[in-house]
Design a protein around this motif. Structure first.
Motif, PDB file in Angstrom:
ATOM      1  N   ILE A 183       0.779  -1.269  -0.164  1.00 33.91           N
ATOM      2  CA  ILE A 183       0.021   0.051   0.112  1.00 33.91           C
ATOM      3  C   ILE A 183       0.839   1.341   0.126  1.00 33.91           C
ATOM      4  O   ILE A 183       2.112   1.561   0.900  1.00 33.91           O
ATOM      5  N   ILE A 184       0.767   2.069  -0.837  1.00 37.83           N
ATOM      6  CA  ILE A 184       1.361   3.324  -1.216  1.00 37.83           C
ATOM      7  C   ILE A 184       0.476   4.392  -0.491  1.00 37.83           C
ATOM      8  O   ILE A 184      -0.716   4.664  -0.959  1.00 37.83           O
ATOM      9  N   GLU A 185       0.879   5.088   0.560  1.00 39.67           N
ATOM     10  CA  GLU A 185      -0.026   5.897   1.206  1.00 39.67           C
ATOM     11  C   GLU A 185       0.307   7.302   0.717  1.00 39.67           C
ATOM     12  O   GLU A 185       1.470   7.796   0.578  1.00 39.67           O
ATOM     13  N   LYS A 188      -2.489   8.240  -4.504  1.00 36.98           N
ATOM     14  CA  LYS A 188      -3.485   7.542  -5.068  1.00 36.98           C
ATOM     15  C   LYS A 188      -3.095   7.181  -6.513  1.00 36.98           C
ATOM     16  O   LYS A 188      -3.424   5.923  -6.962  1.00 36.98           O
ATOM     17  N   GLN A 191      -0.727   4.280  -6.242  1.00 31.66           N
ATOM     18  CA  GLN A 191      -1.469   2.899  -5.723  1.00 31.66           C
ATOM     19  C   GLN A 191      -2.085   2.331  -6.706  1.00 31.66           C
ATOM     20  O   GLN A 191      -2.023   1.375  -6.952  1.00 31.66           O
TER      21      GLN A 191
END
Length: 194
Positions: A183-185, A188, A191
């Motif tokens: 998960i890349i926070e 968006k 991700q």
């Protein structure tokens, strides 16, 4: 009659549910709808499970051919030097030796009810008269084994097993998927592209 080879679909969609590793397809023609789903089991080695459903949109006779194609070709000609098939009711066991001298065994179980059928050379020809909104389902289980030359039946599944095998597979694969998920926070787009 509506031949899927001679008529264009009015709707078609495909979907791969990533966290479940289940591929599905829906196609609609003027007179019928066809849906399918398949997965390679994450809980049982070398098992491919498939389910096909046909829904009539009007009263009609449907005919379906399914089975094991014995004429498999590659760029240099026939893929198998030798090939044999044995039938036991709705099971077809294929054993072939490839041009690379490898043996492949495929034990296919075809589960279909409420169809009349004939059989010839690895192919079941199914026939059913359906009323509008009536449906028929076909479930196929394929076990594929390398370096096996015998015709011993190993595939003993029936149509009722499909739901259980799918639930087992989805639960098992989803755990693996969640453990591997990245998960890349804050980004968006990154991700989504991941």
């Amino acid at each position: 009659n509506c031949s899927v080879f001679e008529n264009s679909p009015i709707f078609h969609s495909i979907q791969l549910t990533l966290n479940e590793a289940v591929f599905s397809r829906k196609t609609e023609f003027n007179s019928l709808k066809i849906s399918s789903e398949r997965f390679i089991s994450s809980t049982e080695d070398n098992l491919l499970c498939m389910k096909y459903t046909v829904i009539a949109k009007r009263d009609q006779k449907i005919e379906i051919d399914l089975g094991t194609d014995l004429n498999i070709w590659e760029i240099n000609g026939p893929h198998y030097k030798t090939k044999k098939i044995k039938r036991n009711q709705h099971n077809l066991i294929f054993v072939g030796r490839t041009n690379e001298n490898k043996f492949l065994k495929m034990d296919n179980r075809y589960c279909f009810e409420n169809f009349e059928y004939t059989y010839k050379d690895g192919i079941f020809h199914l026939i059913a008269n359906l009323k509008a909104n009536e449906q028929r389902s076909i479930v196929v289980f394929s076990k594929i084994i390398e370096n096996c030359r015998d015709f011993e039946k190993i595939n003993r599944y029936n149509a009722r097993d499909y739901k259980y095998l799918k639930a087992q597979h989805v639960e098992s694969f989803n755990k693996k998927f969640e453990n591997a998920r990245v998960i890349i926070e804050g980004d968006k787009i990154a991700q989504f592209e991941l």
